[in-house]
Design a protein around this motif. Structure first.
Motif, PDB file in Angstrom:
ATOM      1  N   SER A  96       0.833  -1.211   0.000  1.00 16.39           N
ATOM      2  CA  SER A  96       0.000   0.000   0.000  1.00 16.39           C
ATOM      3  C   SER A  96       0.864   1.257   0.000  1.00 16.39           C
ATOM      4  O   SER A  96       0.579   2.229  -0.716  1.00 16.39           O
ATOM      5  CB  SER A  96      -0.917  -0.007   1.220  1.00 16.39           C
ATOM      6  N   ASP A 105       1.048   4.218  -2.857  1.00 18.68           N
ATOM      7  CA  ASP A 105       0.852   5.636  -2.539  1.00 18.68           C
ATOM      8  C   ASP A 105       2.023   6.478  -3.040  1.00 18.68           C
ATOM      9  O   ASP A 105       1.825   7.559  -3.623  1.00 18.68           O
ATOM     10  CB  ASP A 105       0.693   5.816  -1.029  1.00 18.68           C
ATOM     11  N   LYS A 133       1.909   6.695  -6.928  1.00 20.90           N
ATOM     12  CA  LYS A 133       0.864   7.617  -7.380  1.00 20.90           C
ATOM     13  C   LYS A 133       1.230   9.074  -7.065  1.00 20.90           C
ATOM     14  O   LYS A 133       0.934   9.982  -7.860  1.00 20.90           O
ATOM     15  CB  LYS A 133      -0.464   7.255  -6.714  1.00 20.90           C
ATOM     16  N   TYR A 134       1.883   9.257  -5.935  1.00 23.15           N
ATOM     17  CA  TYR A 134       2.305  10.615  -5.582  1.00 23.15           C
ATOM     18  C   TYR A 134       3.342  11.134  -6.574  1.00 23.15           C
ATOM     19  O   TYR A 134       3.288  12.295  -7.003  1.00 23.15           O
ATOM     20  CB  TYR A 134       2.873  10.612  -4.162  1.00 23.15           C
ATOM     21  N   TRP A 186       6.680   9.054   4.817  1.00 20.62           N
ATOM     22  CA  TRP A 186       6.475   7.732   4.220  1.00 20.62           C
ATOM     23  C   TRP A 186       7.743   6.885   4.258  1.00 20.62           C
ATOM     24  O   TRP A 186       7.692   5.699   4.563  1.00 20.62           O
ATOM     25  CB  TRP A 186       5.982   7.900   2.785  1.00 20.62           C
ATOM     26  N   ARG A 218      -0.691   5.999   7.880  1.00 18.88           N
ATOM     27  CA  ARG A 218      -0.637   6.147   6.421  1.00 18.88           C
ATOM     28  C   ARG A 218      -1.992   6.553   5.864  1.00 18.88           C
ATOM     29  O   ARG A 218      -2.093   7.446   5.011  1.00 18.88           O
ATOM     30  CB  ARG A 218      -0.190   4.822   5.803  1.00 18.88           C
ATOM     31  N   GLN A 219      -3.033   5.890   6.329  1.00 20.25           N
ATOM     32  CA  GLN A 219      -4.371   6.226   5.842  1.00 20.25           C
ATOM     33  C   GLN A 219      -4.775   7.644   6.251  1.00 20.25           C
ATOM     34  O   GLN A 219      -5.407   8.367   5.468  1.00 20.25           O
ATOM     35  CB  GLN A 219      -5.377   5.209   6.387  1.00 20.25           C
ATOM     36  N   LEU A 251      -2.978  10.038   4.060  1.00 23.08           N
ATOM     37  CA  LEU A 251      -3.535  10.008   2.709  1.00 23.08           C
ATOM     38  C   LEU A 251      -4.853  10.771   2.649  1.00 23.08           C
ATOM     39  O   LEU A 251      -5.113  11.513   1.687  1.00 23.08           O
ATOM     40  CB  LEU A 251      -3.741   8.554   2.279  1.00 23.08           C
TER      41      LEU A 251
END
Length: 358
Positions: free
Chosen positions: A96, A100, A103-104, A121, A255-256, A259
């Motif tokens: 995951s 992330d 995509k970032y 991160w 992390r969530q 995000l």
């Protein structure tokens, strides 16, 4: 290593037995012969009782070993289960997090950029790597597997040597019974060769097997000590993995949360009007809701003109239709490719039929 050396102090033989042992062919009177045979029978029976007590002690030591081994097996199963669960959570978190980060990086040039979030991160990734060390678990698993082999071997060891002492005792008792059942006319002197032979066999058997017995007892106690030594280590590893699991879950929640904060920032940039904040006098409806043209409007084309807002809505609808048509075409192409593959597979089915016929 723990070795048990047999500290044997042989039972002293009765006086009559030691006397006839020097010369078994010596003739004895009936009374002396009966006393000697009775002492021989008692001596063999005492050796048998000592052997039975030793067997009971060995069984108790083996049962104690198996009881501790059962507790160790439960801890081992818990350790393996927790290790698998921890590894699955670590794999999910890493996957995951990498998604992330990828995509970032894709939207970084034209979207939101935050070096602080990238550092966070990477820090979480390093923390997760420290939670996934499995060397201790593997080492404990190998040690316990090796120990189980020794424990199984100990349970296979036969302990039926007491039957020989039972047989010798029965023979000595039978000799003594026959001697006592003789009538007065038949009572006469005789030698002790047979009874001396039985006593010598019993003593030699006991002294020979007692060494094997103490060797087996030594191995049993060594295995028990190893089991007791492994139990706190396994418990410590289980507690360590429980702490790491809690750490991974906290990293996943963080992390969530980060995000979602990033998504909130992106949505606020998309939805905020170009003309300024709501305090700057943006128009609103009578019921307090914002006008339609102020919602979901692109910042680079935002305008207070209702006609411009309608044009933006039409353009968004057209783009949605274009994307829908592309998606439908992709799905249709995928279905056609699958159909072609199935057709080719059916055309080559004759090869398997030919193989069956051959």
């Amino acid at each position: 290593r723990c070795d048990y050396e047999p500290q044997l102090t042989p039972r002293p033989l009765p006086d009559n037995i030691r006397f006839v042992q020097q010369d078994p062919r010596r003739m004895l009177s009936y009374s002396a012969l009966r006393r000697t045979m009775g002492q021989a029978w008692h001596c063999i029976r005492t050796l048998k009782e000592d052997w039975q007590r030793l067997l009971q002690g060995q069984k108790a030591a083996l049962m104690s070993l198996l009881r501790h081994n059962g507790s160790l097996s439960k801890q081992k199963n818990e350790m393996i289960s927790m290790h698998q669960r921890l590894r699955a959570k670590l794999d999910f978190f890493r996957t995951s997090l990498h998604i992330d980060m990828d995509k970032y990086q894709e939207q970084r040039g034209s979207g939101i950029a935050s070096e602080k979030m990238m550092l966070v991160w990477k820090e979480m990734e390093q923390t997760a790597l420290g939670c996934g060390q499995a060397e201790e678990v593997q080492q404990l698993d190998e040690e316990m597997m090796s120990l189980q082999t020794h424990i199984v071997d100990l349970q296979r060891y036969p302990w039926r040597y007491g039957e020989a002492l039972d047989t010798l005792e029965g023979k000595a008792m039978e000799l003594y019974r026959k001697l006592r059942e003789k009538t007065r006319d038949q009572r006469c002197s005789g030698d002790c060769q047979e009874v001396v032979r039985l006593v010598v066999q019993a003593v030699q058997f006991y002294e020979k097997k007692i060494k094997d017995f103490y060797l087996h007892l030594s191995k049993t106690v060594v295995c028990r000590l190893r089991v007791i030594e492994l139990m706190p280590r396994v418990k410590g590893v289980v507690e360590w993995m429980a702490q790491n699991e809690a750490t991974v879950m906290s990293l996943q929640e963080r992390r969530q949360r980060e995000l979602w904060n990033l998504l909130k920032v992106a949505c606020s940039k998309v939805r905020s009007p170009v003309s300024g904040s709501p305090e700057g006098g943006a128009p609103s409806c009578a019921d307090g809701t914002p006008p339609p043209h102020s919602l979901l409007c692109r910042p680079q084309r935002a305008s207070l003109d209702p006609a411009c807002a309608r044009d933006e809505s039409v353009l968004a609808i057209e783009e949605s239709r274009v994307f829908e048509s592309r998606l439908q075409s992709l799905v249709q192409e995928t279905l056609q490719e699958q159909e072609q593959d199935m057709q080719v597979l059916r055309e080559w089915c004759w090869l398997s039929t030919a193989d069956n016929l051959s």
